[in-house]
Enzyme design. Structure first.
Site, PDB file in Angstrom:
ATOM      1  CD  GLU A 255      -8.734   7.240  -0.781  1.00 23.22           C
ATOM      2  OE1 GLU A 255      -7.510   7.581  -1.209  1.00 23.22           O
ATOM      3  OE2 GLU A 255      -9.015   6.432   0.102  1.00 23.22           O
ATOM      4  CB  THR A 297      -3.239   6.809   0.232  1.00 22.82           C
ATOM      5  OG1 THR A 297      -4.476   7.000   0.686  1.00 22.82           O
ATOM      6  CG2 THR A 297      -3.126   7.059  -1.332  1.00 22.82           C
ATOM      7  CG  HIS A 413     -10.453   9.438   2.079  1.00 19.58           C
ATOM      8  ND1 HIS A 413     -11.057   9.661   3.313  1.00 19.58           N
ATOM      9  CD2 HIS A 413      -9.376   9.118   2.064  1.00 19.58           C
ATOM     10  CE1 HIS A 413      -9.949   9.396   4.144  1.00 19.58           C
ATOM     11  NE2 HIS A 413      -8.775   9.021   3.512  1.00 19.58           N
ATOM     12  CG  ASP A 473      -5.994   3.937  -1.824  1.00 20.57           C
ATOM     13  OD1 ASP A 473      -7.221   3.449  -1.715  1.00 20.57           O
ATOM     14  OD2 ASP A 473      -5.995   5.161  -1.402  1.00 20.57           O
ATOM     15  CG  HIS A 474      -6.419   2.140   1.366  1.00 17.68           C
ATOM     16  ND1 HIS A 474      -7.710   2.558   1.839  1.00 17.68           N
ATOM     17  CD2 HIS A 474      -5.789   3.187   1.192  1.00 17.68           C
ATOM     18  CE1 HIS A 474      -7.735   3.968   1.797  1.00 17.68           C
ATOM     19  NE2 HIS A 474      -6.368   4.302   1.306  1.00 17.68           N
TER      20      HIS A 474
HETATM   21  C1  GP9 Z   1      -4.802  12.457   1.180  1.00 15.39           C
HETATM   22  C2  GP9 Z   1      -5.250  10.988   0.603  1.00 15.39           C
HETATM   23  C3  GP9 Z   1      -5.953  10.092   1.535  1.00 15.39           C
HETATM   24  O1  GP9 Z   1      -4.116  13.060   0.633  1.00 15.39           O
HETATM   25  O2  GP9 Z   1      -4.273  10.420   0.024  1.00 15.39           O
HETATM   26  O3  GP9 Z   1      -5.321   9.304   2.559  1.00 15.39           O
HETATM   27  P1  GP9 Z   1      -5.652   8.244   2.965  1.00 15.39           P
HETATM   28  O4  GP9 Z   1      -6.488   8.613   4.156  1.00 15.39           O
HETATM   29  O5  GP9 Z   1      -6.672   7.443   2.030  1.00 15.39           O
HETATM   30  O6  GP9 Z   1      -4.541   7.626   3.232  1.00 15.39           O
HETATM   31 MN    MN Z   2      -6.556   6.382   0.475  1.00 18.10          MN
END
Ligand code: GP9
Ligand code: MN
Length: 638
Positions: A255, A297, A413, A473-474
């Site tokens: 994340e 994500t 996150h 992921d980003h």
């Molecule tokens: C939520 C998690 C976070 O289940 O994958 O999502 P994001 O905000 O990073 O897209």
């Molecule tokens: Mn994410």
């Protein structure tokens, strides 16, 4: 109050004009200061001033369509809606650095779950955005007549003519500033900058309607065209083809992890000590970018399993989950008998995963409901990473081998909170920007979780026959934090540095696979062919926009969802339309980036066509590729 002033206050036209003016001024200042729109020249500054006027008059003017006795209520409602649109975008922009779109609104179930994040994003000063609305309400309250806005038809006509003129001037100037603005722009900031936020929403609404109708009229010939394009760039897989044949796959979505934290120290302490060690013994791609947009994500998951781009607006996971796909879990099941499973410590409907995973062919989805989640072991969106991995081990052991599994971490996150002191393994940074400072603490926590996971996998006997793919992921730190980032990195964050910050780590680790740092420029869209080829699965029949990162002579390119692109020697920033020489970081003649800019546009358009048209449903109908020109087949090893 003297009589003249009273007359004026009772004058409907005067009221309409002042209300319009207030909303106009508010909109301008919000565009200018609450959003980072990178105003590059005087022309853009003028456009920014003019842009909101036409739409404000038109929207407020809609109240004239109502019968006189309802008109004032209609006016106030419209004024409220326009103010709310502005306010909602300001709050949304704070984190996403982006504007709300219709598809994002349709993901309504995600908003309820934002909880802590949403509260954190609202500021006390946002009250300023409502002062004018209060003033308008007080003014109306002071009137004795409810027919206050009963203007003559001619006056109403004049009001609308002013709006049309303002809009025409706006559009003409915007088109001159950015040709093909309405047809070939993937960058929302550019659209808002040149059209204003209200017109942008109208545009977005029209585009959403257009893409919805696209599917109904799509034909299989469109897929053939895409197939020609992707086949031309497939190339031959090299020495790594089949290197991990028959092995289990463990994908770990890290994340919000950006590549700059690798080997980075805060207060003298490593942020990712485990990953730093691991890369010595793995294939580590240091020039690997994310291609995600509003779907965050979920976009990265889509890219990973399909080698197609997410959408320019909204999240494909929520808008197109009913499409036909040819995702990695399905391919691996068909070709090699793999079982597939996804693991995530949040609610299964977030990002519509429960539905989309079925469309992608996942056999199992272990979500929050299958884990033991308590007040103590969760934070922010759900289960903390350490208990998440710990509790996942028996679930992994229950899978039939070989398996293809995907683990989505969560703790690192926004707004990067840990709560529990014992989870804070390093001190925060000290830039004074809370999100940036805490970012390193949650990254460090995630790194610890990964370390424990790897050890547990070894102890459970799940290590030696497995290939691990760790990827970010980003981004986690948006442009809104450039000040703090520039302090940390010791340099100004220009569009060039910003684009380079979109690198996320990619680490492929498997016992027997020799460690090597790879320079090749690639992105998440390349994951699928890379993984399939490692497992010895050919990709000649697949529609994929990425190329195998381990193939010989591959074209080095990363295309961002907003149309920016990075090659071996160039970096094109779409938002500002600037071309850079990559090695020096110097701005160079714009035309030098034309080839990568064009390629980015073409490729994104092709990918969108496949998704909007649901073209993969025609995959069985299109001509199979002739044996002679079959790409994607392994080279003969000697
Ligand atoms: C939520 C998690 C976070 O289940 O994958 O999502 P994001 O905000 O990073 O897209
Ligand atoms: Mn994410």
């Amino acid at each position: 109050m003297n009589n003249r002033l009273k007359d004026l206050m009772n004058n409907g036209l005067f009221f309409f004009a002042i209300a319009t003016l207030m909303l106009w001024i508010k909109s301008y200042f919000t565009f200018r200061f609450a959003f980072t729109l990178d105003i590059e020249n005087t022309m853009q500054e003028i456009i920014l001033v003019i842009a909101p006027l036409g739409s404000i008059i038109v929207f407020l003017g809609l109240s004239f369509m109502f019968a006189k006795k309802h008109r004032m209520k209609a006016f106030l409602t419209l004024y409220f809606i326009l103010s709310f649109v502005l306010f909602a975008n300001v709050v949304y922009f704070r984190f996403f650095n982006d504007f709300i779109t219709v598809p994002v609104l349709m993901q309504y179930q995600n908003f309820g779950e934002l909880g802590g994040s949403a509260a954190e994003l609202m500021h006390l000063s946002d009250i300023m955005l409502w002062i004018d609305f209060i003033a308008v309400c007080v003014w109306v309250k002071m009137q004795d007549s409810q027919y206050f806005l009963a203007l003559r038809k001619r006056t109403i006509g004049l009001i609308f003519s002013t709006a049309v003129m303002a809009m025409a001037v706006n559009l003409a100037m915007a088109e001159t500033e950015r040709p093909e603005l309405l047809t070939r722009t993937f960058d929302r900031a550019m659209l808002v900058k040149l059209l204003g936020v209200y017109n942008f929403h109208v545009y977005d609404g029209v585009m959403t309607a257009k893409s919805t109708t696209h599917r109904a009229f799509a034909e299989s010939s469109e897929l053939s065209e895409v197939q020609h394009y992707v086949n031309a760039q497939k190339g031959k897989p090299g020495e790594y083809f089949g290197k991990a044949e028959g092995k289990n796959v463990v994908l770990v979505s890290m994340e919000s992890l950006q590549n700059f934290v690798i080997n980075y120290k805060v207060n003298g302490q490593e942020v990712t000590p485990f990953l730093n060690d691991l890369i010595g013994d793995s294939l580590y791609f240091k020039n690997f970018y994310h291609n995600t947009a509003q779907g965050k994500t979920s976009d990265s998951e889509f890219l990973l399993d399909n080698s197609m781009y997410g959408l320019p607006r909204g999240a494909v996971f929520t808008t197109n989950s009913g499409n036909e796909f040819n995702a990695t879990p399905e391919i691996l099941k068909k070709e090699k008998g793999y079982t597939s499973a996804a693991f995530h410590g949040n609610n299964d409907s977030f990002w519509n995963r429960d539905i989309m995973y079925k469309s992608l062919g996942y056999d199992k989805f272990f979500s929050e409901e299958q884990y033991d989640v308590t007040e103590e072991n969760s934070v922010n969106y759900g289960l903390k990473d350490i208990p998440f991995f710990k509790q996942s081990i028996p679930k992994i052991k229950s899978l039939e081998e070989p398996y293809y599994s995907k683990f989505i971490t969560l703790t690192h996150h926004y707004p990067y909170i840990l709560e529990d002191e014992k989870n804070k393994m390093i001190e925060p940074a000290n830039t004074g920007d809370g999100s940036v400072d805490r970012y390193f603490q949650t990254a460090r926590y995630m790194d610890e979780a990964l370390k424990k996971f790897m050890q547990d996998m070894k102890d459970a006997g799940e290590y030696k026959d497995t290939v691990f793919v760790f990827y970010g992921d980003h981004y986690g730190i948006s442009e809104n934090h450039n000040r703090a980032m520039s302090e940390l990195l010791g340099k100004e964050i220009r569009p060039f540095e910003h684009a380079q910050l979109q690198k996320v780590p990619l680490i492929i680790h498997s016992p027997g696979l020799e460690g090597k740092t790879m320079e090749t420029v690639g992105s998440q869209v390349d994951l699928k062919p890379t993984i399939l080829h490692l497992l010895g699965v050919g990709t000649e029949q697949d529609i994929q926009f990425g190329t195998d990162l381990l193939a010989k002579n591959r074209e080095e390119l990363a295309i961002f969802r907003n149309g920016s692109a990075v090659s071996e020697d160039r970096l094109y920033s779409a938002k500002e339309n600037i071309c850079y020489d990559k090695s020096s970081g110097e701005e160079i003649e714009a035309a030098k980036c034309d080839p990568i800019k064009e390629k980015a546009q073409t490729e994104l358009e092709m990918s969108d066509k496949v998704v909007y048209g649901d073209l993969l449903r025609f995959l069985d109908e299109v001509q199979p590729i002739s044996e002679k020109s079959k790409p994607g087949q392994p080279e003969k090893q000697n």
